[in-house]
Write an enzyme that holds these catalytic residues in place. Structure first.
Site, short mmCIF file in Angstrom:
data_model
loop_
_atom_site.label_atom_id
_atom_site.label_comp_id
_atom_site.label_asym_id
_atom_site.label_seq_id
_atom_site.Cartn_x
_atom_site.Cartn_y
_atom_site.Cartn_z
CG ASN A 88 -1.98 1.01 1.18
OD1 ASN A 88 -1.76 2.20 1.42
ND2 ASN A 88 -3.17 0.57 0.82
CD GLU B 147 5.46 -14.70 5.16
OE1 GLU B 147 4.97 -13.70 4.59
OE2 GLU B 147 6.66 -14.76 5.46
CB CYS C 83 8.85 -10.11 8.77
SG CYS C 83 7.05 -10.05 8.91
N1 THU Z 1 7.22 -9.48 2.97
C1 THU Z 1 6.42 -10.59 3.02
O1 THU Z 1 5.49 -10.74 2.22
N2 THU Z 1 6.68 -11.52 3.98
C2 THU Z 1 7.67 -11.42 4.91
O2 THU Z 1 7.77 -12.28 5.79
C3 THU Z 1 8.62 -10.32 4.85
C4 THU Z 1 8.33 -9.25 3.87
C5 THU Z 1 6.93 -8.44 1.96
C6 THU Z 1 6.39 -7.16 2.54
C7 THU Z 1 6.78 -6.14 1.49
O3 THU Z 1 5.76 -6.08 0.51
C8 THU Z 1 8.03 -6.73 0.85
O4 THU Z 1 8.10 -8.09 1.28
C9 THU Z 1 9.30 -6.02 1.23
O5 THU Z 1 9.41 -5.88 2.59
#
Ligand code: THU
Length: 141
Positions: A57, A67, A100
């Site tokens: 966004n 996830e 993350c």
């Molecule tokens: N991102 C995820 O989809 N999963 C994670 O566990 C870490 C980060 C995405 C969020 C963002 O759109 C992009 O990766 C860069 O941070």
């Protein structure tokens, strides 16, 4: 890419299928700000597979991780009783993609300490159990 030995109760074939599903859904990511397209594929204890991609966004903190989208999709379809046996997380371009901290806590809500988590790390698929990634995760007692 090399893969370390799979854990019991998830076969190499299942891991391959989850990886293909995660790569496929990563292509649908909405990631115009980071260009980092992520896919996640969940294998539930029921045997069903659910996937999700990251949805960014322009107000950056409103971004949903892959996830969390996959888990939301599974809960929406089946209700809150789902149990995650395994999850594969990938980046569309093969970059390292460790879940993350927030996603680890979200996986814990619907997984078990033994839930298998697979993700690429410096060209190697890292296989861990969830408790190794989030020891002492939060639980409301
Ligand atoms: N991102 C995820 O989809 N999963 C994670 O566990 C870490 C980060 C995405 C969020 C963002 O759109 C992009 O990766 C860069 O941070």
């Amino acid at each position: 890419m090399t893969t370390s030995t799979p854990q019991p109760n998830v076969s190499e074939q299942q891991l391959r299928e989850l990886t293909v599903a995660a790569e496929k859904v990563a292509a649908n990511a909405h990631a115009p700000y980071s260009s980092f397209r992520v896919g996640a594929a969940l294998l539930l204890e029921s045997g069903e597979v659910f996937t999700g991609c990251n949805v960014e966004n322009s107000s950056f903190r409103l971004t949903s991780c892959a996830e969390q989208v996959a888990i939301g999709t599974a809960v929406s379809a089946l209700g809150p009783g789902i149990r995650i046996r395994a999850v594969v997380v990938v980046n569309l371009n093969g970059a390292s993609c460790s879940p993350c901290g927030a996603c680890r806590q979200t996986l814990l809500e619907f997984g078990t300490p033994q839930t298998l988590v697979a993700f690429p790390d410096k060209g190697v698929v890292q296989l861990s159990q969830l408790h190794e990634l989030i020891p002492f995760g939060f639980a409301l007692q």
